[in-house]
Design a protein around this motif. Structure first.
Motif, PDB file in Angstrom:
ATOM      1  N   ASP A  22      -9.898  -2.289  -0.592  1.00  9.13           N
ATOM      2  CA  ASP A  22      -9.403  -1.084   0.094  1.00  9.13           C
ATOM      3  C   ASP A  22      -9.375  -1.324   1.607  1.00  9.13           C
ATOM      4  OD1 ASP A  22     -12.030  -1.033   0.885  1.00  9.13           O
ATOM      5  OD2 ASP A  22     -12.497   0.911  -0.011  1.00  9.13           O
ATOM      6  N   SER A  23      -9.393  -2.615   2.018  1.00 16.02           N
ATOM      7  CA  SER A  23      -9.515  -2.915   3.450  1.00 16.02           C
ATOM      8  C   SER A  23      -8.236  -2.635   4.226  1.00 16.02           C
ATOM      9  CB  SER A  23      -9.951  -4.363   3.661  1.00 16.02           C
ATOM     10  OG  SER A  23      -8.955  -5.247   3.205  1.00 16.02           O
ATOM     11  N   GLN A  24      -7.102  -2.554   3.542  1.00 18.58           N
ATOM     12  CA  GLN A  24      -5.864  -2.325   4.280  1.00 18.58           C
ATOM     13  C   GLN A  24      -5.141  -1.074   3.804  1.00 18.58           C
ATOM     14  OE1 GLN A  24      -3.284  -5.747   2.542  1.00 18.58           O
ATOM     15  NE2 GLN A  24      -1.849  -4.083   2.936  1.00 18.58           N
ATOM     16  N   ASN A  25      -4.286  -0.578   4.662  1.00 21.59           N
ATOM     17  CA  ASN A  25      -3.377   0.509   4.319  1.00 21.59           C
ATOM     18  C   ASN A  25      -2.075  -0.124   3.829  1.00 21.59           C
ATOM     19  OD1 ASN A  25      -2.055   2.962   4.213  1.00 21.59           O
ATOM     20  ND2 ASN A  25      -2.324   3.448   6.370  1.00 21.59           N
ATOM     21  N   ILE A  79      -7.930 -19.718  11.644  1.00 20.72           N
ATOM     22  CA  ILE A  79      -7.710 -18.805  12.781  1.00 20.72           C
ATOM     23  C   ILE A  79      -7.982 -17.363  12.346  1.00 20.72           C
ATOM     24  CG2 ILE A  79      -5.935 -17.877  14.346  1.00 20.72           C
ATOM     25  CD1 ILE A  79      -4.641 -20.690  14.312  1.00 20.72           C
ATOM     26  N   ARG A  80      -7.528 -17.025  11.135  1.00 24.41           N
ATOM     27  CA  ARG A  80      -7.683 -15.646  10.641  1.00 24.41           C
ATOM     28  C   ARG A  80      -9.163 -15.241  10.566  1.00 24.41           C
ATOM     29  NH1 ARG A  80      -7.872 -12.200   6.167  1.00 24.41           N
ATOM     30  NH2 ARG A  80      -8.794 -13.802   4.839  1.00 24.41           N
ATOM     31  N   LEU A  81     -10.001 -16.151  10.083  1.00 19.61           N
ATOM     32  CA  LEU A  81     -11.426 -15.814   9.940  1.00 19.61           C
ATOM     33  C   LEU A  81     -12.050 -15.534  11.309  1.00 19.61           C
ATOM     34  CD1 LEU A  81     -12.519 -18.329   7.152  1.00 19.61           C
ATOM     35  CD2 LEU A  81     -11.902 -15.925   6.912  1.00 19.61           C
ATOM     36  N   LYS A  82     -11.638 -16.324  12.310  1.00 16.14           N
ATOM     37  CA  LYS A  82     -12.181 -16.102  13.666  1.00 16.14           C
ATOM     38  C   LYS A  82     -11.576 -14.837  14.275  1.00 16.14           C
ATOM     39  CE  LYS A  82     -13.100 -20.962  14.191  1.00 16.14           C
ATOM     40  NZ  LYS A  82     -12.478 -22.237  14.413  1.00 16.14           N
ATOM     41  N   ALA A  83     -10.289 -14.622  14.042  1.00 15.83           N
ATOM     42  CA  ALA A  83      -9.628 -13.422  14.581  1.00 15.83           C
ATOM     43  C   ALA A  83     -10.270 -12.159  14.005  1.00 15.83           C
ATOM     44  CB  ALA A  83      -8.133 -13.452  14.264  1.00 15.83           C
ATOM     45  N   GLY A  84     -10.619 -12.197  12.719  1.00 15.83           N
ATOM     46  CA  GLY A  84     -11.233 -11.024  12.080  1.00 15.83           C
ATOM     47  C   GLY A  84     -12.477 -10.573  12.836  1.00 15.83           C
ATOM     48  N   MET A 139     -11.602  -9.080  16.125  1.00 15.01           N
ATOM     49  CA  MET A 139     -10.918  -7.782  15.987  1.00 15.01           C
ATOM     50  C   MET A 139     -11.847  -6.705  15.429  1.00 15.01           C
ATOM     51  SD  MET A 139      -7.252  -9.192  14.570  1.00 15.01           S
ATOM     52  CE  MET A 139      -6.207  -7.769  14.906  1.00 15.01           C
ATOM     53  N   ASN A 140     -13.149  -6.976  15.445  1.00 13.21           N
ATOM     54  CA  ASN A 140     -14.157  -6.002  14.994  1.00 13.21           C
ATOM     55  C   ASN A 140     -14.092  -5.725  13.489  1.00 13.21           C
ATOM     56  OD1 ASN A 140     -14.809  -5.602  17.770  1.00 13.21           O
ATOM     57  ND2 ASN A 140     -13.078  -4.178  17.932  1.00 13.21           N
ATOM     58  N   LEU A 141     -13.537  -6.680  12.716  1.00 13.53           N
ATOM     59  CA  LEU A 141     -13.440  -6.481  11.275  1.00 13.53           C
ATOM     60  C   LEU A 141     -14.554  -7.211  10.531  1.00 13.53           C
ATOM     61  CD1 LEU A 141      -9.564  -6.963  10.992  1.00 13.53           C
ATOM     62  CD2 LEU A 141     -10.805  -4.804  10.714  1.00 13.53           C
ATOM     63  N   GLY A 142     -15.317  -8.024  11.257  1.00  7.17           N
ATOM     64  CA  GLY A 142     -16.414  -8.769  10.629  1.00  7.17           C
ATOM     65  C   GLY A 142     -15.891  -9.951   9.827  1.00  7.17           C
ATOM     66  N   ASP A 143     -16.591 -10.240   8.724  1.00  9.68           N
ATOM     67  CA  ASP A 143     -16.201 -11.366   7.868  1.00  9.68           C
ATOM     68  C   ASP A 143     -15.013 -10.925   6.998  1.00  9.68           C
ATOM     69  OD1 ASP A 143     -15.919 -13.380   6.058  1.00  9.68           O
ATOM     70  OD2 ASP A 143     -17.932 -13.184   5.184  1.00  9.68           O
ATOM     71  N   VAL A 144     -13.845 -11.534   7.265  1.00  9.74           N
ATOM     72  CA  VAL A 144     -12.630 -11.085   6.545  1.00  9.74           C
ATOM     73  C   VAL A 144     -12.271 -12.022   5.391  1.00  9.74           C
ATOM     74  CG1 VAL A 144     -11.652  -9.815   8.499  1.00  9.74           C
ATOM     75  CG2 VAL A 144     -11.087 -12.251   8.212  1.00  9.74           C
ATOM     76  N   ILE A 161      -6.763  -8.387   5.391  1.00 10.60           N
ATOM     77  CA  ILE A 161      -6.436  -8.276   6.811  1.00 10.60           C
ATOM     78  C   ILE A 161      -7.337  -9.216   7.593  1.00 10.60           C
ATOM     79  CG2 ILE A 161      -5.486  -5.946   6.823  1.00 10.60           C
ATOM     80  CD1 ILE A 161      -8.325  -4.942   7.531  1.00 10.60           C
ATOM     81  N   PRO A 162      -6.933  -9.618   8.830  1.00 14.19           N
ATOM     82  CA  PRO A 162      -5.651  -9.336   9.462  1.00 14.19           C
ATOM     83  C   PRO A 162      -4.524 -10.160   8.827  1.00 14.19           C
ATOM     84  CG  PRO A 162      -6.915 -10.839  10.836  1.00 14.19           C
ATOM     85  CD  PRO A 162      -7.818 -10.431   9.711  1.00 14.19           C
ATOM     86  N   LYS A 163      -3.275  -9.652   8.996  1.00 14.28           N
ATOM     87  CA  LYS A 163      -2.091 -10.385   8.572  1.00 14.28           C
ATOM     88  C   LYS A 163      -1.767 -11.423   9.641  1.00 14.28           C
ATOM     89  CE  LYS A 163      -1.764  -7.319   5.284  1.00 14.28           C
ATOM     90  NZ  LYS A 163      -2.094  -7.627   3.887  1.00 14.28           N
ATOM     91  N   MET A 164      -1.180 -12.543   9.223  1.00 15.13           N
ATOM     92  CA  MET A 164      -0.869 -13.629  10.157  1.00 15.13           C
ATOM     93  C   MET A 164       0.649 -13.693  10.319  1.00 15.13           C
ATOM     94  SD  MET A 164      -3.906 -14.523  10.739  1.00 15.13           S
ATOM     95  CE  MET A 164      -3.882 -16.064  11.635  1.00 15.13           C
ATOM     96  N   CYS A 165       1.113 -13.385  11.526  1.00 12.67           N
ATOM     97  CA  CYS A 165       2.550 -13.229  11.742  1.00 12.67           C
ATOM     98  C   CYS A 165       3.087 -14.304  12.688  1.00 12.67           C
ATOM     99  CB  CYS A 165       2.800 -11.832  12.306  1.00 12.67           C
ATOM    100  SG  CYS A 165       4.523 -11.557  12.670  1.00 12.67           S
ATOM    101  N   LEU A 166       3.927 -15.188  12.139  1.00 10.99           N
ATOM    102  CA  LEU A 166       4.590 -16.208  12.971  1.00 10.99           C
ATOM    103  C   LEU A 166       5.837 -15.589  13.573  1.00 10.99           C
ATOM    104  CD1 LEU A 166       4.347 -19.207  10.465  1.00 10.99           C
ATOM    105  CD2 LEU A 166       2.916 -18.814  12.488  1.00 10.99           C
TER     106      LEU A 166
END
Ligand code: NQM
Length: 342
Positions: free
Chosen positions: A82-85, A223-228, A231-236, A241-246
């Protein structure tokens, strides 16, 4: 079963499902046919975009008619998150709420006010209801869906920082992760914007080509794990999320071209709130989209976010350096209504 935007899945009234979350999730796995990559023994469509569940209940809030809970079921692992909308499935919530009697339709258009539980924010949906009944037929087209259908206008409020605390969760327009410049942004969907060219890509590759690139996927996940965390999301690691957008320069008059890892498969189009986040993130003069994104500085501004199967139009209204309203057009279709067997 409904298609909402470019996704689809079963919609339930909360009262028809077990109140206990473990029991509910077990029931949903049986219904969807997970864990199994093909979801052969259930209703799931063997891709994250067709392995989605919506749960709707009457809202206790003054500003909303219904509460919408979105659940992402991983076809392969059976993880339920339920982590994302999900703004695509949200499109079906309006017609569903009316047809299930949670909102009374009026002649012409009916506004369904939705509280989005996953991101603690609110959206109004304008549903076409000629003669007080939902219609799915109309002239609106969304790229990624064949044909035309009745328009469902979505107005989102309070999406900026809904899950990460601020539109730019780190306060920076650029962060450096693993030597790659990123813009971390949350306008309803936590997203990491990265330049395709920084990975030796054009940004116009097909989803299949990108999914076949194992080295790219490994680098993006690191990168996503560090970005999480940033971004205050903790261990993602178990989150979608977060989504990775090129990103790359637009090809067809839009603001930017996108290829989105959601986060491990590549989207055939682009998520609705992901597009809202991408568009907002592209407007920071010091962000990774500087020199790539093309748009006019007007407020509110309407821009097309290009994706593998077309473009998604997003309207953003800004106040200062944050977004106060995001508007989008979607369509939905009721596919079947009946009993699902356990
Ligand atoms: O970003 C897929 C979809 C989505 C999410 C995903 C969505 C959104 O296209 O609002 O709609 O990013 O997992 O359904």
């Amino acid at each position: 079963m409904m298609r909402g935007g470019t996704s689809k899945g079963p919609f339930f009234l909360a009262g028809d499902l077990p109140a206990d979350i473990a029991d509910r999730n077990q029931m949903l796995l049986t219904i969807m046919g997970s864990p199994d990559a093909r979801q052969i023994d259930g209703m799931g469509g063997a891709h994250p975009l067709t392995s989605k569940v919506v749960i709707v209940s009457p809202s206790k809030r003054d500003d909303s008619d219904v509460d919408y809970l979105f659940l992402q079921v991983s076809p392969e692992t059976g993880a339920i998150s339920d982590s994302q909308n999900c703004g695509n499935m949200l499109a079906g919530v309006g017609p569903f709420a009316i047809e299930r009697g949670l909102v009374e339709a009026v002649e012409g258009e009916t506004i369904v006010r939705v509280y989005m539980v996953n991101s603690s924010s609110q959206a109004d949906l304008v549903v076409q209801t000629p003669e007080g009944k939902v219609t799915y037929e109309g002239d609106a087209h969304v790229d990624g869906v064949p044909g035309t259908h009745a328009p469902i206008l979505q107005n989102y409020f309070g999406t900026a920082g809904a899950q990460c605390g601020a539109l730019l969760p780190t306060g920076n327009e650029i962060d450096l992760i693993d030597g790659i410049e990123c813009t971390l942004v949350d306008n309803g969907m936590p997203s990491v914007l990265l330049r395709a060219k920084d990975f030796g890509l054009s940004g116009y590759e097909t989803p299949a080509t990108l999914e076949a690139n194992a080295e790219l996927k490994t680098r993006l996940e690191a990168i996503r794990l560090k970005a999480g965390v940033l971004m205050n999301l903790g261990d993602v690691s178990d989150m979608t999320i977060p989504k990775m957008c090129l990103i790359a320069p637009p090809q067809y008059g839009g603001i930017v071209t996108t290829r989105t890892f959601i986060p491990h498969r590549v989207h055939q189009a682009v998520g609705v709130l992901a597009a809202a986040s991408d568009a907002a993130g592209c407007m920071f003069a010091g962000g990774v989209a500087a020199g790539i994104a093309e748009f006019e500085e007007v407020n509110p501004c309407r821009v097309d976010v290009e994706h593998p199967t077309g473009a998604l139009t997003v309207e953003l209204a800004w106040k200062g350096d944050t977004v106060v309203r995001t508007a989008l057009l979607r369509t939905a279709r009721k596919l079947m209504d009946g009993l699902v067997f356990l």
